[in-house]
Design an enzyme around this catalytic site. Structure first.
Site, PDB file in Angstrom:
ATOM      1  N   ASP A   5      -2.969   4.609  -2.340  1.00  0.00           N
ATOM      2  CA  ASP A   5      -4.016   5.197  -1.514  1.00  0.00           C
ATOM      3  C   ASP A   5      -4.425   6.579  -2.034  1.00  0.00           C
ATOM      4  O   ASP A   5      -3.565   7.423  -2.297  1.00  0.00           O
ATOM      5  CB  ASP A   5      -3.448   5.332  -0.090  1.00  0.00           C
ATOM      6  CG  ASP A   5      -4.518   5.632   0.934  1.00  0.00           C
ATOM      7  OD1 ASP A   5      -5.389   4.780   1.132  1.00  0.00           O
ATOM      8  OD2 ASP A   5      -4.467   6.732   1.532  1.00  0.00           O
ATOM      9  N   GLU A  62      -6.242   3.872  -5.965  1.00  0.00           N
ATOM     10  CA  GLU A  62      -7.533   4.101  -5.330  1.00  0.00           C
ATOM     11  C   GLU A  62      -7.974   5.495  -5.774  1.00  0.00           C
ATOM     12  O   GLU A  62      -7.329   6.490  -5.449  1.00  0.00           O
ATOM     13  CB  GLU A  62      -7.411   4.044  -3.808  1.00  0.00           C
ATOM     14  CG  GLU A  62      -8.782   4.074  -3.157  1.00  0.00           C
ATOM     15  CD  GLU A  62      -8.770   4.579  -1.722  1.00  0.00           C
ATOM     16  OE1 GLU A  62      -9.740   4.330  -1.015  1.00  0.00           O
ATOM     17  OE2 GLU A  62      -7.789   5.235  -1.320  1.00  0.00           O
ATOM     18  N   ASP A 103       0.863  -1.167   0.000  1.00  0.00           N
ATOM     19  CA  ASP A 103       0.000   0.000   0.000  1.00  0.00           C
ATOM     20  C   ASP A 103       0.908   1.229   0.000  1.00  0.00           C
ATOM     21  O   ASP A 103       1.817   1.327   0.828  1.00  0.00           O
ATOM     22  CB  ASP A 103      -0.883  -0.005   1.257  1.00  0.00           C
ATOM     23  CG  ASP A 103      -2.276   0.510   0.986  1.00  0.00           C
ATOM     24  OD1 ASP A 103      -2.381   1.595   0.392  1.00  0.00           O
ATOM     25  OD2 ASP A 103      -3.246  -0.168   1.371  1.00  0.00           O
ATOM     26  N   HIS A 117     -11.152  -2.975   3.186  1.00  0.00           N
ATOM     27  CA  HIS A 117     -11.144  -2.580   4.592  1.00  0.00           C
ATOM     28  C   HIS A 117     -11.958  -1.317   4.866  1.00  0.00           C
ATOM     29  O   HIS A 117     -12.068  -0.907   6.016  1.00  0.00           O
ATOM     30  CB  HIS A 117      -9.699  -2.378   5.030  1.00  0.00           C
ATOM     31  CG  HIS A 117      -9.057  -1.232   4.306  1.00  0.00           C
ATOM     32  ND1 HIS A 117      -8.811  -1.242   2.941  1.00  0.00           N
ATOM     33  CD2 HIS A 117      -8.649  -0.018   4.736  1.00  0.00           C
ATOM     34  CE1 HIS A 117      -8.271  -0.095   2.586  1.00  0.00           C
ATOM     35  NE2 HIS A 117      -8.158   0.671   3.655  1.00  0.00           N
ATOM     36  N   ASP A 118     -12.475  -0.672   3.840  1.00  0.00           N
ATOM     37  CA  ASP A 118     -13.282   0.535   4.022  1.00  0.00           C
ATOM     38  C   ASP A 118     -14.760   0.290   3.781  1.00  0.00           C
ATOM     39  O   ASP A 118     -15.558   1.237   3.809  1.00  0.00           O
ATOM     40  CB  ASP A 118     -12.835   1.633   3.039  1.00  0.00           C
ATOM     41  CG  ASP A 118     -11.414   2.106   3.291  1.00  0.00           C
ATOM     42  OD1 ASP A 118     -10.975   2.074   4.455  1.00  0.00           O
ATOM     43  OD2 ASP A 118     -10.758   2.512   2.315  1.00  0.00           O
TER      44      ASP A 118
END
Ligand code: GLC
Ligand code: CA
Length: 562
Positions: A203, A259, A102, A335-336
């Site tokens: 990210d 993302e 990430d 995870h969100d």
């Protein structure tokens, strides 16, 4: 229609996302860690995935569970050491599993050495690494709301200036306009590539270029203005990514996925263009956000269930409109997001397994690179947090404070119902390994409560049951590896007026794949398969009734021309 797609390993791969904090704890401190991951690599090898995307493991004070990095070249103490990382990387590689890191470079932690220097004075050499503005009429420079509630600006006493934080105030935004910041980021990325990692999930990468006028945003919730129009897909974002590509990415054979909050088709065609001048693919959010705004209680917070036809219209649009131009990523969970079986399926005892398999089929037969989020392969569900004190996510905690306690816009009960429906902590409860205490995740006290259904939903039980969701995912992965039509076939929507059945075709070199998924708990008429001969590749039912799809039934049929 036929597209000649450039073949690459990451188009053919299936990715598994690990959220290390919640995956496996090796030393009983209640927090998942790197040795815990290494111990469970054989499990992932059995599942058959090709790549792990590791949520951040860098040094971090954990304001946002590692998405606030204080040292990009070191490992979070909770997770272990760099030696533990190297061990995990080499064990994964020996099993043929690649590791994607990430990359969180829209912001750092406020405890990063650059920020500590930056805030010291206006003439500090690091001052311009971040985004500082003078007060406007003694207040914040504009009305922007942070993505985690409250103003996006924080006043700093030493300089009397405000710094921008699109997320928490412990996540100051880096100033990408400054070439020194880009040099630092690219050096750091090269350092990890030289270590032998296999790619980056980037990210909020669509937010790195800000509109330098920093104008007020349109009213968001009657309290603050929306920053998204001025930070997402900003004026220089493609220039920066092309520079990153030239200076780093193009020197290695990497999987890259951005993302991309706020991304449109038009923007995605640039980010993930087939010429490969920026990224491999992006995560878009439209299919996750169908209830935002009008259908919600406030902002993203809702208790409603999204409609299949809305989700389908969006996914079909992405399938059709990126064809031949850019590559899609495919995901339901991360995870969100809340757990997909609870959000789009039915997590009751009666339908959980069937609907989890149906949803998996619906996604994994589409065109793009599929991502599986830890526990999705077990059909893990949302949990129930009884009060805000049981929640850990900074987004949930801040939203509760702002909407319930400070502005009295929403009652505590309604907010908890929303959190239990769409809150990020639903995805972050510990991985359910077995039926022993704390789901076999830890011998200590877990940092976040375990979902009580672990006694029945867990990896050990799934691996002992040939009909489990686990083996169904395993089969979907194997099918993708075996049939080029699943990877490269052109997507053609079917039955677009049907409110209950999501159906489509994939076509490649004389192979036709027909996919139909019943998103409801009622039988639905569907004549797509009548009179078709071919091989059934996968289904969650052993027998079929002509002209009908049973509740949550999914069917995939392959026809091959001689
Ligand atoms: C991304 C991450 C999320 C994080 C945020 C700020 O959206 O996926 O978990 O809170 O960025 O880094
Ligand atoms: Ca631990």
């Amino acid at each position: 229609m036929q597209t000649v797609e450039k073949k690459t390993w990451w188009k053919e791969a299936v990715i598994y996302q690990i959220y290390p904090r919640s995956f496996a704890d090796s030393n009983g401190d209640g927090i998942g860690d790197l040795p815990g991951i290494t111990q469970h690599l054989p499990y992932l090898h059995e599942l058959g995935i090709d790549v792990i995307w590791l949520s951040p493991v860098y040094r971090s004070p954990n304001d946002d569970n590692g998405y606030d990095i204080s040292d990009y070249r070191d490992i979070m103490t909770d997770f272990g050491t760099m030696a533990d990382f190297d061990e995990m990387l080499s064990t994964a590689h020996s099993l043929g599993i690649k590791i994607v890191m990430d990359l969180v470079v829209n912001h750092t932690s406020d405890e990063h050495a650059w920020f500590i220097e930056s805030r010291k004075s206006k003439d500090n050499p690091f001052h311009d690494y971040y985004i500082w503005k003078e007060p406007r009429d003694g207040k914040e420079p504009n009305n922007w709301e942070s993505c985690f509630s409250g103003s996006a600006w924080e006043l700093d006493d030493a300089t009397g200036m405000y710094y921008l934080h699109c997320f928490s105030k412990k996540q100051p935004d880096l100033n990408w306009e400054n070439p020194k910041v880009r040099d630092e980021v690219f050096d750091m990325m090269t350092w990890w590539c030289e270590k032998g990692i296999d790619g980056f999930r980037m990210d909020v990468i669509s937010m790195i270029s800000k509109d330098q006028r920093f104008p007020d945003g349109p009213d968001k919730d009657g309290i603050y203005g929306d920053l998204n129009p001025y930070v997402c897909n900003g004026p220089r974002v493609h220039e920066y990514l092309q520079e990153m590509n030239r200076r780093v990415l193009s020197h290695y054979d990497l999987l890259t996925v951005g993302e991309a909050a706020g991304v449109t088709i038009e923007e995605a065609r640039k980010y993930a263009n087939n010429e490969g001048t920026e990224l491999g693919m992006v995560f878009q959010f439209e299919h996750m956000d169908t209830l935002q705004g009008e259908g919600s209680v406030i902002g993203k917070w809702t208790t409603k269930k999204p409609s299949m036809s809305k989700v389908r219209a969006i996914l079909n649009k992405w399938q059709v409109q990126l064809e031949g131009k850019a590559w899609n990523s495919l995901y339901w969970d991360n995870h969100d997001q809340p757990r997909v079986v609870s959000r789009f399926g039915d997590d009751s005892e009666k339908w959980r397994v069937l609907s989890a398999k149906m949803l998996a089929t619906c996604l994994h037969m589409m065109k793009g690179t599929p991502y599986i989020y830890q526990g999705e392969e077990l059909g893990m569900t949302n949990t129930v947090f009884e009060g805000i004190d049981q929640c850990r996510d900074i987004e949930e905690l801040n939203a509760y404070r702002q909407y319930v306690e400070e502005h009295h816009l929403v009652s505590g009960d309604v907010m908890m119902a929303c959190i239990n429906t769409v809150g990020r902590d639903n995805a972050r409860t510990p991985m359910q390994w077995d039926a022993s205490a704390n789901a076999g995740f830890t011998t200590g006290t877990p940092w976040i409560k375990v979902n009580p259904n672990y006694t029945t939903i867990n990896a050990e039980a799934a691996m002992a049951d040939p009909d489990s969701v686990f083996y169904y995912y395993q089969k979907l992965i194997r099918l993708r590896h075996a049939h080029p039509v699943i990877v490269y076939g052109v997507f053609e929507p079917l039955l677009e007026e049907n409110e209950a059945v999501y159906a489509y075709r994939r076509v490649l070199d004389g192979c036709v794949l027909t996919v139909a998924c019943n998103w409801t708990d009622q039988p639905q008429e569907c004549t797509l398969f009548d009179g078709l001969s071919g091989t059934e590749l996968i289904s969650n039912y052993k027998e079929h009734q002509a002209g009908v799809l049973a509740p949550y039934e999914a069917r995939v049929l392959l026809q091959e021309q001689e």
